[in-house]
Design a protein around this motif. Structure first.
Motif, short mmCIF file in Angstrom:
data_model
loop_
_atom_site.label_atom_id
_atom_site.label_comp_id
_atom_site.label_asym_id
_atom_site.label_seq_id
_atom_site.Cartn_x
_atom_site.Cartn_y
_atom_site.Cartn_z
N TYR A 223 -36.10 -16.74 -3.82
CA TYR A 223 -34.74 -16.27 -4.03
C TYR A 223 -33.92 -17.31 -4.79
O TYR A 223 -34.34 -18.46 -4.97
N GLY A 224 -32.74 -16.93 -5.23
CA GLY A 224 -31.82 -17.81 -5.93
C GLY A 224 -30.42 -17.24 -5.88
O GLY A 224 -30.21 -16.10 -5.47
N CYS A 225 -29.43 -18.03 -6.31
CA CYS A 225 -28.04 -17.60 -6.27
C CYS A 225 -27.27 -18.20 -7.43
O CYS A 225 -27.58 -19.31 -7.90
N ALA A 226 -26.26 -17.48 -7.92
CA ALA A 226 -25.42 -17.98 -9.01
C ALA A 226 -24.06 -17.30 -8.94
O ALA A 226 -23.92 -16.21 -8.39
N LEU A 227 -23.05 -17.97 -9.51
CA LEU A 227 -21.73 -17.37 -9.65
C LEU A 227 -21.76 -16.37 -10.80
O LEU A 227 -22.40 -16.60 -11.82
N GLY A 228 -21.06 -15.25 -10.64
CA GLY A 228 -21.08 -14.19 -11.64
C GLY A 228 -19.76 -14.03 -12.36
O GLY A 228 -19.37 -14.87 -13.16
N ASP A 229 -19.03 -12.97 -12.06
CA ASP A 229 -17.79 -12.64 -12.76
C ASP A 229 -16.60 -13.17 -11.97
O ASP A 229 -16.30 -12.69 -10.87
N PHE A 230 -15.88 -14.16 -12.55
CA PHE A 230 -14.75 -14.77 -11.84
C PHE A 230 -13.62 -13.77 -11.60
O PHE A 230 -12.80 -13.96 -10.69
N ARG A 231 -13.56 -12.72 -12.39
CA ARG A 231 -12.47 -11.75 -12.25
C ARG A 231 -12.59 -10.91 -10.98
O ARG A 231 -11.64 -10.23 -10.59
N ALA A 232 -13.76 -10.93 -10.35
CA ALA A 232 -13.98 -10.14 -9.13
C ALA A 232 -13.84 -10.98 -7.87
O ALA A 232 -14.27 -10.58 -6.79
N ALA A 233 -13.23 -12.18 -7.99
CA ALA A 233 -13.07 -13.07 -6.83
C ALA A 233 -11.72 -13.78 -6.91
O ALA A 233 -11.13 -13.94 -7.98
N TYR A 234 -11.23 -14.21 -5.76
CA TYR A 234 -9.96 -14.94 -5.68
C TYR A 234 -10.06 -15.94 -4.53
O TYR A 234 -10.63 -15.65 -3.48
N LYS A 235 -9.49 -17.15 -4.76
CA LYS A 235 -9.48 -18.18 -3.71
C LYS A 235 -8.06 -18.70 -3.54
O LYS A 235 -7.35 -18.96 -4.51
N ALA A 236 -7.65 -18.84 -2.29
CA ALA A 236 -6.39 -19.49 -1.94
C ALA A 236 -6.71 -20.77 -1.18
O ALA A 236 -7.50 -20.73 -0.23
N LYS A 237 -6.12 -21.89 -1.61
CA LYS A 237 -6.44 -23.17 -0.97
C LYS A 237 -5.96 -23.21 0.47
O LYS A 237 -6.54 -23.91 1.30
N GLY A 238 -4.89 -22.47 0.77
CA GLY A 238 -4.45 -22.34 2.16
C GLY A 238 -3.78 -23.56 2.72
O GLY A 238 -3.91 -23.84 3.91
N GLU A 239 -3.05 -24.32 1.92
CA GLU A 239 -2.37 -25.50 2.44
C GLU A 239 -1.21 -25.07 3.34
O GLU A 239 -0.45 -24.17 3.01
N ALA A 240 -1.12 -25.74 4.49
CA ALA A 240 -0.05 -25.41 5.43
C ALA A 240 1.02 -26.49 5.43
O ALA A 240 0.76 -27.63 5.07
#
Length: 616
Positions: free
Chosen positions: A599-616
């Motif tokens: 098996y293997g893994c890779a990042l694909g389409d950045f437009r289908a993901a979102y990240k929030a750093k979540g600083e409080a």
């Protein structure tokens, strides 16, 4: 049935009709799938939703034994779905030796079976006991659960000599010899052939309903010999009557399936044995009345047609050199391992796209952005050319493996617990190592996959997970556009959080109301069930992974949006267990197997993901 993969499942069909008399290109009709639950080796029970199958508009290739080379092509046809069943109707072209051989065998009365190739694009596992509606019927999940293929693509149909299901029926109209057919007989049309196939399927379904899985021999005989439903009912009634106790003599040596079922039963997995090997094999295993592993050594020697040596030690040593015992142990380990593998949590399955890699080289995936709108077609029907602006990503697979063995001491001690525990542990470890790789890739953020410039990353105190921050993330994904500012229509489907944010995430997505300080603001929860929730402890496991955080959270689109790619060699999504031989360690008297996973893994389409750093 050929060994299946998740990327190309091959399964046995119900029937094949070949009209071979007096035609240059004989007609063929294939009942490719009856719409119910089927068992695919290596994957267990599978159901394919025919509402979501993509059928080629032009034609479907008809092959011999799934041979996709030119010599394996024997004809072509068109596929269609009728009453929850998949049918392929077409013609055989007698231009190859293989095609001519099929036609001649059909004339001579040989009953062919069929199999088709399907590529799944969206699927899910249905838990044990749960029912779904598919193909016009209600299907209840067995004890092991099953794989429900929601969307798929039909690849090909094959004519085969023997399928995996011994009770499938094949009605071939050309089995009558030409000398027995009147000269004025009109060759049936493709529609008539389909009607014959449908009628045969209804007969088989009715017989199976009568037998109900209890009278396996009657069911097989009734289907094979063309009984009607009344004959099957009468035979089942006779069989159901009480019989006086008799002493059974074993006229035949046990089969490998019987020995495998006995091993699984001895391991406490009788339900798994009956599900995977069938009630007949399980009953035959019970009839052996094995009370220990030494009994299994005796019957393994019988299955191989070898004499049983005198003395316990000699019999065990001889059994370890048979074909039947190591293979049955390996198959049992494979089933236990796969069950454990399937039950191990894998949060990435909610949002990762599954790809098949044909080898270990780098493979290229494409993120297409359509440029140009559909234009009104002018008189004359001329269509204008468009273009596709493509960006790519690469992925590859590698091999991971372990060894598994059982020696004569385990057999003498009647101890399969270590073998069972090891197989289950390897199944969990296989899924665990795959999940580890997926989240290493995600957290590494190669190539600034999550970045403000990509419109899929935010940081600051306002990104701490709450209703306002989640609403911003959902809006960010909906706002993704292509290079010409056309909306991509991507919607967030999954919220992924570390364990520390589980409570907050559940409150946001499951609460009916959100309390406000100001009385004139709404108290209803507009975000209730807006997305599904996955909780992944690896996101905050700083001892094992780089880039972790107990505050960061993620949103992902659907699996088809391909934010993350998980690839498997030739599409096989589970570990493989193979008998390795006694030469693995010549100094040890043991049966040895190797377990490996590609098996293997890779990042694909950045437009289908979102990240929030979540600083409080």
């Amino acid at each position: 049935m050929s060994t299946a993969t998740i990327d190309e499942i091959l399964f046995t069909a119900g029937s094949v009709d070949i009209q071979a008399a007096g035609q240059t290109h004989p007609e063929v009709s294939i009942l490719a799938y009856s719409g119910g639950l089927m068992t695919v080796p290596g994957w267990g029970p599978v159901v394919i939703d025919l509402r979501g199958i993509d059928i080629p508009a032009a034609q479907v290739g008809i092959l011999a034994d799934h041979d996709s080379s030119l010599k394996g092509i024997v004809g072509h046809g068109r596929a269609s779905v009728h009453d929850g069943r998949l049918i392929v109707a077409g013609a055989i072209s007698p231009s190859s030796e293989t095609a001519r051989q099929i036609i001649e065998l059909a004339k001579g009365g040989f009953r062919f079976q069929a199999s088709v190739g399907v590529t799944p694009t969206d699927y899910e596992r249905v838990p044990p006991g749960q029912s779904i509606e598919a193909n016009g019927r209600s299907i209840k999940s067995p004890a092991s659960g099953f794989l429900f293929v929601k969307f798929s693509t039909l690849r090909e149909a094959s004519i085969v000599a023997i399928g995996a299901d011994a009770s499938t029926s094949v009605a071939i109209a050309a089995s009558q010899k030409e000398s027995q057919m009147p000269e004025e007989t009109t060759t049936p049309t493709a529609e008539q052939i389909r009607e014959q196939a449908a009628s045969e399927t209804e007969r088989i379904t009715a017989i199976r309903r009568v037998c109900g899985g209890r009278y396996v021999d009657i069911e097989a005989t009734a289907i094979r010999d063309g009984w009607d439903v009344q004959q099957a009912e009468l035979a089942a009634l006779r069989e159901s009557r009480p019989k006086p106790p008799i002493i059974h003599a074993r006229d035949h040596a046990p089969t490998n399936a019987t020995i495998e079922a006995a091993i699984l039963s001895h391991m406490g997995c009788e339900g798994l044995a009956e599900e995977q090997l069938g009630p007949q094999a399980m009953q035959q295993a019970r009839d052996l009345r094995c009370t220990n592993l030494v009994d299994l050594c005796h019957y393994s020697l019988q299955a191989d047609g070898r004499d049983t040596p005198q003395g316990r030690e000699a019999m065990i040593q001889a059994a370890l050199t048979t074909y039947s015992l190591p293979v049955a142990l390996g198959n049992a380990a494979n089933k236990v391992l796969f069950e454990s593998y399937s039950e191990t949590p894998a949060t990435w399955r909610a949002f990762a796209a599954i790809k098949s890699a044909k080898d270990f080289k780098d493979h290229t995936g494409v993120r297409p952005s359509d440029t140009g709108d559909l234009s009104e077609v002018a008189k004359g029907g001329e269509l204008k050319h468009g273009s596709i602006d493509e960006s790519t990503y690469t992925y590859s697979v590698d091999t991971f493996g372990k060894m598994l063995s059982i020696d004569r001491r385990d057999i003498i001690n009647d101890d399969l617990s270590m073998f069972d525990d090891t197989a289950r542990s390897l199944g969990r470890a296989a899924m665990r190592s795959l999940s580890d790789l997926v989240y290493k890739v995600l957290l590494a953020n190669a190539g600034s996959f999550f970045a403000g410039g990509n419109g899929n990353y935010d940081e600051g105190v306002e990104t701490a997970l709450d209703a306002a921050a989640l609403a911003i993330g959902l809006a960010r994904m909906m706002a993704q556009r292509d290079d010409e500012n056309r909306d991509l229509d991507i919607r967030a489907r999954t919220l992924l959080v570390p364990s520390e944010l589980q409570q907050t995430a559940k409150e946001l997505l499951q609460s009916d109301f959100i309390q406000r300080a100001n009385d004139d603001t709404p108290t209803g929860n507009a975000l209730k069930n807006a997305v599904s929730l996955e909780v992944e402890p690896r996101l905050s496991n700083a001892q094992r992974f780089a880039g972790t955080s107990a505050k960061a959270w993620y949103l992902f689109g659907s699996r088809q949006d391909a934010a993350l790619i998980v690839a498997f060699l030739q599409g096989k999504q589970s570990p493989t267990v193979e008998f390795f031989g006694f030469d693995a360690d010549p100094n040890r008297l043991a049966a040895t197997w190797r377990v490996y996973f590609d098996y293997g893994c890779a990042l694909g389409d950045f437009r289908a993901a979102y990240k929030a750093k979540g600083e409080a």
